[in-house]
Design a protein around this motif. Structure first.
Motif: not given
Length: 214
Positions: A40-43, A80-85, A107-108, A146-150
């Motif tokens: 998990p991302f935690d900083g 972490i992942a990114v999406i765009e379509d 997506l975090v 989940g969370q976003d990048e912020y």
């Protein structure tokens, strides 16, 4: 929470990747990083470095091109992942597959759960398995949390093709490839896809190749 000493190798890895500039190299299937899952991302990455990493993922996704990239696909074991379509598809395909444009999103620490019992089966591919596609039956609708990048909370229901993208990328973070869920009799080269299976649904492929659809 990870200790500073635990973060050093990860930070160094990300900085090394970014130092090369341009799109990041995609890790191909067979590399253990795609199978170990993620932490998990935690900083672990301070905000400025995280922003640079996210932008590099975005650039990589566009260059591939693809509609999503997960951190393990560039060798980074973070959730972490990114999406765009942009969804540049004919109207018939849009209606059948529920493929509508999706803006760029980060997506975090995402996870998903099905909404209802509906399932949809379509061909999909993966940047880590280039040149091939296979039919995967997935939940038609999912709730993503989940969370976003912020660090802002995300709690949203996705349906149609966006739900497929969310599931595919989140699976990467759990060490799963789309082939783990695929009808292997449907496995087709990109050439076969262009020549034989370009229809909006995989019904003809199912009949000809001998696999079941839900």
């Amino acid at each position: 929470m990870a200790l500073p000493s635990d973060r050093a190798p990860l930070v160094e890895r990300v900085e090394e990747l970014l130092a090369a500039g341009g799109p990041l190299p995609i890790v191909p299937a067979g590399d253990p990083v795609l199978r170990r899952g993620t932490e998990p991302f935690d900083g672990q990455l301070e905000p400025a470095l995280l922003a640079r990493f996210v932008e590099a993922l975005r650039m990589t996704m566009h260059a591939a091109p693809g509609v999503g990239v997960a951190a393990p696909q560039v060798g980074v074991e973070l959730r972490i992942a990114v999406i765009e379509d942009p969804a540049p598809v004919p109207e018939e395909v849009r209606l059948v597959r529920g493929r509508v444009p999706q803006p760029f999103r980060v997506l975090v620490n995402p996870s998903y759960e099905p909404v209802g019992d509906g399932r949809a089966a379509f061909f999909e591919g993966c940047l880590s398995v280039p040149g091939w596609q296979a039919v995967v039956a997935r939940h038609a609708s999912v709730r993503l949390t989940g969370q976003d990048e912020y660090g802002r909370a995300v709690d949203e229901v996705f349906t149609g093709w966006p739900a497929r993208i969310v599931q595919h990328e989140t699976d990467h973070l759990d060490g799963l490839l789309y082939l783990d869920r695929a009808e292997l009799r449907s496995l087709s080269s990109n050439e076969a896809m262009a020549e034989r299976w370009a229809q909006p649904t995989p019904d003809e492929a199912s009949a000809a190749l001998g696999f079941q659809l839900p």
